[in-house]
Design an enzyme around this catalytic site. Structure first.
Site, PDB file in Angstrom:
ATOM      1  N   SER A 131      13.947 -23.486   0.256  1.00 20.45           N
ATOM      2  CA  SER A 131      13.174 -23.459  -0.987  1.00 20.45           C
ATOM      3  C   SER A 131      13.147 -24.833  -1.649  1.00 20.45           C
ATOM      4  O   SER A 131      14.115 -25.604  -1.536  1.00 20.45           O
ATOM      5  CB  SER A 131      13.797 -22.448  -1.953  1.00 20.45           C
ATOM      6  OG  SER A 131      13.268 -22.585  -3.256  1.00 20.45           O
ATOM      7  N   TYR A 156      20.457 -19.089  -6.841  1.00 16.25           N
ATOM      8  CA  TYR A 156      19.446 -18.960  -5.791  1.00 16.25           C
ATOM      9  C   TYR A 156      19.315 -20.266  -5.023  1.00 16.25           C
ATOM     10  O   TYR A 156      19.351 -20.289  -3.778  1.00 16.25           O
ATOM     11  CB  TYR A 156      18.100 -18.562  -6.401  1.00 16.25           C
ATOM     12  CG  TYR A 156      16.956 -18.638  -5.420  1.00 16.25           C
ATOM     13  CD1 TYR A 156      16.876 -17.752  -4.347  1.00 16.25           C
ATOM     14  CD2 TYR A 156      15.957 -19.606  -5.550  1.00 16.25           C
ATOM     15  CE1 TYR A 156      15.830 -17.823  -3.427  1.00 16.25           C
ATOM     16  CE2 TYR A 156      14.917 -19.686  -4.636  1.00 16.25           C
ATOM     17  CZ  TYR A 156      14.857 -18.798  -3.581  1.00 16.25           C
ATOM     18  OH  TYR A 156      13.829 -18.879  -2.677  1.00 16.25           O
TER      19      TYR A 156
END
Length: 339
Positions: A131, A156
């Protein structure tokens, strides 16, 4: 039925997963999809995505939890995949602040199971989703795969950085070819309802206000789903080898002596949040009511992908600006939800 060795695609009922599955099937691949169909967002949307795949001859689906090593082991033993695309993950920056355990199980434990099964089955290539959030506190633009990414600002992001480290270890120790893809704000039909473009469209069509964080001073490298899929499929065929000029004196974070690579996959053109809102207003024919708010914890002000390596290695070239993509998304949204 295609009797060739399949590609295992985790997160097959997800936004990117469904589109990648369709692209692989179109080119004649056999695909085994796995997903746990969790309720982080509407399970109906996930089931509806899956229904677009489930009737196709070369697609098989397995429901299960990738954090369960027995399920993963059985999956690999039964289907003997030759390549793996691992897109399954617990997504969302803000949710990771209030529900950390979901990220530990889905993003760390599950990925460890995928790596171990890939090693034991001598997988040809493991492509996995990282990501843009790994860039964390970095401010130098555009974000480069040569940059240090040791300062994540959400759990995350930390789990995605950990995935890259875990993959490197398996590439180094066992010669497992791995490629990590740092996705930059993917959008399009069948997208995730927790994303800003989706929430904004829903609110504008319902005549409700939208929450605009950091008082609108945000820039995102919005990347159209078809461009993302093109990059994923191209990279699946581009199996990494060790970088012969990699040096421990001046270590390149994006490669290794082992068969390991990390790439940015984005549009290479950050857009102002206000311009995204304007595109939604034009596509819906309605004005947005804006509720300006401060920056959210764990969020970053801007993302901007340096995609030179992806262009060089596989000819990746994003083609879709938000002026084209947003109207297509709004058209899908109105059709799907009947508004």
């Amino acid at each position: 039925m295609n009797n060739s060795s399949p590609i295992l695609l985790t997160g097959a009922a997800g936004f990117v997963g469904m589109h990648v599955a369709q692209a692989l099937l179109r080119r004649g691949e056999r695909v085994v999809g796995a997903d746990n169909l969790n309720d982080y967002y509407s399970p109906k949307l996930k089931h509806d995505r899956l229904s677009r795949l489930s009737g196709l001859a070369d697609f098989e689906f397995e429901l299960g939890d990738l954090s369960d090593p027995a399920f993963v082991g059985q999956l690999f033993e039964r289907y003997r995949p030759r390549r793996v695309i691992h897109l399954a993950a617990q997504a969302g920056v803000r949710y990771s602040i209030s529900n950390p355990s979901a990220y530990v199980q889905s993003n760390l434990v599950a990925f460890g199971n995928i790596l171990e099964a890939s090693r034991s089955q001598s997988i040809e290539h493991l492509v996995y989703a990282s990501s843009s959030s790994v860039y964390g506190a970095n401010t130098k633009q555009p974000f480069s795969i040569q940059d240090n990414v040791d300062h994540p600002i959400s759990l995350y992001a930390a789990t995605k950085k950990a995935n890259e480290l875990m993959a490197h270890t398996y590439s180094h120790l066992f010669g497992l070819p791995t490629t990590g893809l740092r996705f930059f704000t993917v959008y399009g039909p069948w997208g995730r309802p927790d994303m800003a473009y989706f929430k904004f469209t829903k609110a504008v069509l319902a005549g409700e206000p939208i929450d605009v964080y950091n008082h609108g001073q945000m820039r995102r490298d919005f990347t159209w789903i078809d461009d993302i899929v093109d990059g994923v499929v191209r990279l699946l065929d581009h199996v990494p080898t060790g970088n012969p000029v990699w040096s421990g004196e001046h270590p390149d974070p994006s490669s290794s002596r082992g068969p390991y690579r990390v790439y940015n996959i984005g549009n290479n053109k950050p857009e102002q949040l206000e311009d995204l809102i304007k595109a939604i207003e034009q596509a819906t024919g309605r004005a947005a009511v804006k509720n300006y708010l401060p920056m959210q914890p764990g969020d970053v002000q801007a993302t901007f992908a340096d995609i030179d390596a992806l262009k060089r290695d596989v000819g990746f070239q994003p083609k879709t600006p938000i002026s084209v993509g947003i109207p297509l998304f709004v058209e899908w949204y109105r059709s799907y939800y009947g508004v």
